[in-house]
Design an enzyme around this catalytic site. Structure first.
Site, PDB file in Angstrom:
ATOM      1  N   ARG A 124       0.757  -1.205   0.015  1.00 16.42           N
ATOM      2  CA  ARG A 124      -0.020   0.054   0.109  1.00 16.42           C
ATOM      3  C   ARG A 124       0.913   1.295  -0.088  1.00 16.42           C
ATOM      4  NH1 ARG A 124      -3.443  -2.814   3.872  1.00 16.42           N
ATOM      5  NH2 ARG A 124      -5.218  -3.987   2.576  1.00 16.42           N
ATOM      6  N   LYS A 146       3.499  11.562 -10.754  1.00 15.20           N
ATOM      7  CA  LYS A 146       2.720  10.773 -11.550  1.00 15.20           C
ATOM      8  C   LYS A 146       3.452   9.320 -11.939  1.00 15.20           C
ATOM      9  CE  LYS A 146      -0.224  13.772 -14.313  1.00 15.20           C
ATOM     10  NZ  LYS A 146      -0.685  14.229 -15.886  1.00 15.20           N
ATOM     11  N   GLU A 188       9.711  17.507 -24.890  1.00 14.34           N
ATOM     12  CA  GLU A 188       9.040  17.924 -23.457  1.00 14.34           C
ATOM     13  C   GLU A 188       9.487  19.275 -23.203  1.00 14.34           C
ATOM     14  OE1 GLU A 188       6.404  16.828 -22.024  1.00 14.34           O
ATOM     15  OE2 GLU A 188       6.414  14.577 -22.417  1.00 14.34           O
ATOM     16  N   LYS A 224       7.825  23.162 -13.639  1.00 11.28           N
ATOM     17  CA  LYS A 224       6.753  22.369 -13.362  1.00 11.28           C
ATOM     18  C   LYS A 224       6.627  22.188 -12.021  1.00 11.28           C
ATOM     19  CE  LYS A 224       5.731  17.163 -13.740  1.00 11.28           C
ATOM     20  NZ  LYS A 224       6.062  16.141 -14.676  1.00 11.28           N
ATOM     21  N   GLU A 234      -3.765  17.245 -10.500  1.00  9.66           N
ATOM     22  CA  GLU A 234      -4.478  17.534 -11.839  1.00  9.66           C
ATOM     23  C   GLU A 234      -5.763  18.038 -11.844  1.00  9.66           C
ATOM     24  OE1 GLU A 234      -2.450  15.589 -15.264  1.00  9.66           O
ATOM     25  OE2 GLU A 234      -4.485  15.563 -15.934  1.00  9.66           O
ATOM     26  N   ARG A 238      -2.537  21.961 -13.623  1.00  7.79           N
ATOM     27  CA  ARG A 238      -1.717  20.847 -14.217  1.00  7.79           C
ATOM     28  C   ARG A 238      -2.128  20.260 -15.676  1.00  7.79           C
ATOM     29  NH1 ARG A 238       1.396  16.077 -10.447  1.00  7.79           N
ATOM     30  NH2 ARG A 238       2.548  15.373 -12.193  1.00  7.79           N
ATOM     31  N   ASN A 242      -0.266  18.804 -20.037  1.00  8.73           N
ATOM     32  CA  ASN A 242      -0.503  17.619 -21.280  1.00  8.73           C
ATOM     33  C   ASN A 242      -0.410  18.337 -22.612  1.00  8.73           C
ATOM     34  OD1 ASN A 242      -1.054  15.778 -19.360  1.00  8.73           O
ATOM     35  ND2 ASN A 242      -3.217  16.614 -18.775  1.00  8.73           N
ATOM     36  N   HIS A 245      -0.237  16.215 -25.705  1.00 13.07           N
ATOM     37  CA  HIS A 245      -0.303  14.799 -25.312  1.00 13.07           C
ATOM     38  C   HIS A 245      -1.681  14.228 -25.690  1.00 13.07           C
ATOM     39  CE1 HIS A 245       3.189  15.817 -23.231  1.00 13.07           C
ATOM     40  NE2 HIS A 245       2.926  14.432 -22.424  1.00 13.07           N
ATOM     41  N   HIS A 249      -0.548  10.788 -27.304  1.00 21.85           N
ATOM     42  CA  HIS A 249      -0.888   9.615 -26.752  1.00 21.85           C
ATOM     43  C   HIS A 249      -1.666   8.572 -27.711  1.00 21.85           C
ATOM     44  CE1 HIS A 249      -0.671  10.719 -22.213  1.00 21.85           C
ATOM     45  NE2 HIS A 249       0.547  10.657 -22.548  1.00 21.85           N
ATOM     46  N   HIS A 261       7.688   8.433 -26.851  1.00 17.84           N
ATOM     47  CA  HIS A 261       6.575   9.464 -26.315  1.00 17.84           C
ATOM     48  C   HIS A 261       7.136  10.586 -26.761  1.00 17.84           C
ATOM     49  CE1 HIS A 261       4.088  11.347 -23.325  1.00 17.84           C
ATOM     50  NE2 HIS A 261       5.092  11.864 -22.924  1.00 17.84           N
TER      51      HIS A 261
END
Ligand code: GLY
Length: 356
Positions: A124, A146, A188, A224, A234, A238, A242, A245, A249, A261
């Site tokens: 956990r 993330k 990026e 960032k 997010e 935030r 993206n 993206h 993606h 990517h």
């Protein structure tokens, strides 16, 4: 320790620091000793990075008094999967990691995302440190917490937020990167320039990355840091990160992850810049400047996939909520905004952005 190391605080919960500079992998033991109790560190890396840096990291950790176990998985986005994660979790259990122990993610974005996710769910949740070795992971994915794996339905669809206990970004690693991986990270960083920092964007127009990689990384991380501190989960701001993206993606998914990517994000950035300009959403013409910068850095500005295929792939994206999807629209270099559009409008928007 060298004073050429910059440190950038990330004031999340918990807070941590990103250290950027040369020689950090060889110093990871003493540096982590100041941050963690002496414990077992499970170093997770891939088959490309292991021969380069695994011994350096393991030796430094052992010399500082940490117990070390290692797990190496096959390199590549195609392995950022539930079955690789399952092997990884079993290896943590076989090494008897406890809640007081720590995972170290040594590598690029795939390793950071997957090892981070393993740390987030094992027992956990245990601590994780990020040791990025690619430009892409240095400027973006190692910071902000993330973590994820890909599902058949799409990219990063199972994951968790887990802020690392520390990020050590050894700029010496960049020297061993092949040109296409430098380009992948540049995408990026160029994205960050379009989002917030025309000066950073201009560095890539002037080919300054080679002479000042630490400065580029620090500028991206500082931007960032602010975004993540204000919106860790997010819920709003935030989402700006993206940029490029949604289509990026979709390109990755359509290519079955053969297109890396950063290259996919570059194409996605060019598509949304062209669409924004053609649909009258930009304050200044930007599409040709964005494309020229991407091309100068060895990146694509388009894709062979059809608008229909991309829109279909994007329907599984996390950025979708019910029948709307939030897009990041460039207004000018250094300024973007969020735009919620009905899912049905995605196809014409992507069509508008494809190269004529
Ligand atoms: N890579 C985007 C984010 O961390 O939010």
């Amino acid at each position: 320790m060298s004073n050429s190391i910059q440190t950038i605080p990330i004031r999340t919960t918990p807070a941590y620091e990103v250290a950027i500079g040369p020689g950090l992998l060889g110093q990871c033991g003493p540096r982590l000793k100041g941050l963690l109790p002496l414990c077992q560190v499970a170093v997770i890396t891939d088959s490309t990075v292991a021969p380069l840096y695994l011994n350096t990291v393991s030796d430094s950790l052992r010399s500082a008094g940490f117990a070390v176990s290692t797990h190496v998985f096959p390199a590549g986005e195609a392995h950022k999967s539930l079955s690789t994660l399952s092997d990884l979790l079993e290896s943590l259990a076989a090494a008897h990691l406890t809640r007081g122990d720590c995972v170290a993610a040594l590598g690029g974005g795939v390793t950071g995302d997957m090892a981070g996710f393993a740390a987030a769910v094992y027992l956990r949740g245990i601590r994780c440190v990020q040791l990025p070795t690619t430009l892409l992971s240095a400027v973006d994915s190692s910071v902000g917490g993330k973590t994820a794996i890909d599902l058949t339905a799409g990219k990063n669809l199972a994951g968790a937020f887990l802020q690392p206990a520390a990020v050590l970004c050894d700029t010496d690693c960049l020297q061993s990167l092949p040109a296409d991986m430098v380009a992948d990270g540049a995408a990026e960083a160029i994205k960050t320039g379009v989002l917030s920092d025309e000066g950073l964007f201009s560095l890539f127009e002037d080919d300054a990355l080679a002479s000042a990689p630490a400065e580029v990384i620090a500028r991206c991380v500082r931007y960032k840091a602010g975004v993540v501190e204000r919106d860790e989960r997010e819920q709003g701001e935030r989402k700006l990160l993206n940029l490029g993206h949604t289509v990026g993606h979709a390109i990755e998914k359509c290519s079955n992850y053969a297109i890396p990517h950063g290259h996919a994000v570059a194409a996605g950035l060019a598509v949304i810049a062209r669409a924004a300009e053609r649909l009258g959403w930009t304050e200044a013409p930007i599409a040709s400047r964005v494309s020229a910068c991407l091309l100068a850095n060895g990146l694509p500005t388009g894709t062979a996939y059809s608008a229909a295929a991309l829109a279909e792939a994007a329907l599984a994206d996390k950025k979708r909520s019910g029948n709307t999807i939030t897009l990041v629209i460039p207004r000018k270099i250094g300024l973007c905004s969020l735009k919620k559009v009905p899912v049905a409008e995605l196809l014409p928007i992507i069509s508008a952005g494809l190269e004529a």
